[in-house]
Design a protein around this motif. Structure first.
Motif, PDB file in Angstrom:
ATOM      1  N   LEU A   1      -7.572   4.277  -5.024  1.00  0.00           N
ATOM      2  CA  LEU A   1      -6.118   4.407  -4.924  1.00  0.00           C
ATOM      3  C   LEU A   1      -5.412   3.672  -6.054  1.00  0.00           C
ATOM      4  CD1 LEU A   1      -3.699   5.388  -3.133  1.00  0.00           C
ATOM      5  CD2 LEU A   1      -3.778   3.124  -2.053  1.00  0.00           C
TER       6      LEU A   1
ATOM      7  N   TYR B   1       0.832  -1.211   0.000  1.00  0.00           N
ATOM      8  CA  TYR B   1       0.000   0.000   0.000  1.00  0.00           C
ATOM      9  C   TYR B   1       0.865   1.259   0.000  1.00  0.00           C
ATOM     10  CZ  TYR B   1      -4.506  -2.313   0.637  1.00  0.00           C
ATOM     11  OH  TYR B   1      -5.658  -3.052   0.444  1.00  0.00           O
TER      12      TYR B   1
ATOM     13  N   VAL C   1       0.205  11.470   5.048  1.00  0.00           N
ATOM     14  CA  VAL C   1      -0.090  10.053   4.867  1.00  0.00           C
ATOM     15  C   VAL C   1       0.647   9.183   5.870  1.00  0.00           C
ATOM     16  CG1 VAL C   1       1.756   9.702   3.190  1.00  0.00           C
ATOM     17  CG2 VAL C   1      -0.233   8.212   3.126  1.00  0.00           C
TER      18      VAL C   1
ATOM     19  N   MET D   1       0.477   4.707  -1.736  1.00  0.00           N
ATOM     20  CA  MET D   1      -0.013   5.760  -0.846  1.00  0.00           C
ATOM     21  C   MET D   1       0.953   6.935  -0.715  1.00  0.00           C
ATOM     22  SD  MET D   1      -1.583   3.464   2.278  1.00  0.00           S
ATOM     23  CE  MET D   1      -1.507   4.843   3.430  1.00  0.00           C
TER      24      MET D   1
END
Length: 219
Positions: A166, A54, A69, A58
């Motif tokens: 995403l 991720y 983030v 991200m």
């Protein structure tokens, strides 16, 4: 609904109130792995691979968001989707990247990083299949709250990856418009995203006019 349901379920089961949870945690951090079922050990460490998968999407995306983030990424290493999903819900759709990459982003962008994560996952799954006791793991899943929740968390990590924007935005950011790529990644849990990290186009080739971002933009 996924986030609310899982948080409520976790609070209801309260795994941290169980002595077994602390015993397993102690064995994991003291490397007494021979005393732990290989299936549980593999899932535990795969829950360290997932946040890096991720993060590879991200942290680039987070540069263009109005909030940081990092807290969500760090939290996801300890609580899985409980800290991950709020970021995915709060983020604004964005398919561009303007700015320079630091060393951390550059490391995540490397295909060699994706290859390393892929071979780590293969090794962990192979270890579980060869050494692990499946019947014992099923019994622990049914009777041990920690095993039950970490297994569900792993499944939710697989489920969430393709159903939020995403992944779509990362593909668009790299000029990948083939929907077959999306479905190939979405329909193969864990290994689909890992192969995507090994294959995706470098971000630098899709940035048309990189500019140095200010501290305000970074935040």
């Amino acid at each position: 609904m996924i986030w609310i349901s899982f948080v409520a379920y976790t609070v209801w089961l309260a795994p941290l109130d169980r002595s077994y949870t602390w015993d397993v945690g102690y064995r994991l951090i003291t490397f007494r792995w021979g005393e732990i079922n290989a299936y549980l050990l593999s899932i535990f460490w795969l829950m360290g691979v997932w946040p890096l998968i991720y993060a590879s999407l991200m942290l680039v995306d987070g540069r263009m968001q109005p909030f940081r983030v990092w807290p969500y990424f760090i939290g996801s290493n300890f609580t899985g989707v409980i800290c991950l999903l709020p970021y995915l819900l709060l983020r604004q759709r964005n398919q561009t990247f303007n700015g320079t990459m630091d060393k951390w982003l550059a490391w995540l962008e490397r295909r060699s990083t994706g290859v390393m994560l892929l071979f780590t996952a293969i090794a962990l799954i192979a270890y579980a299949l060869i050494v692990g006791d499946w019947a014992d793991f099923v019994q622990q899943f049914q009777t041990r709250h920690f095993v039950h929740l970490i297994s569900l968390d792993f499944c939710l990590m697989c489920l969430v990856f393709p159903i939020t924007s995403l992944f779509d935005d990362d593909m668009a950011r790299r000029g990948i418009s083939n929907r077959a790529v999306f479905w190939a990644v979405a329909l193969v849990p864990l290994f689909g995203p890992l192969f995507y990290l090994c294959w995706r186009s470098p971000l630098q080739k899709t940035v048309s006019s990189p500019t140095r971002i200010t501290d305000t933009q970074f935040q």
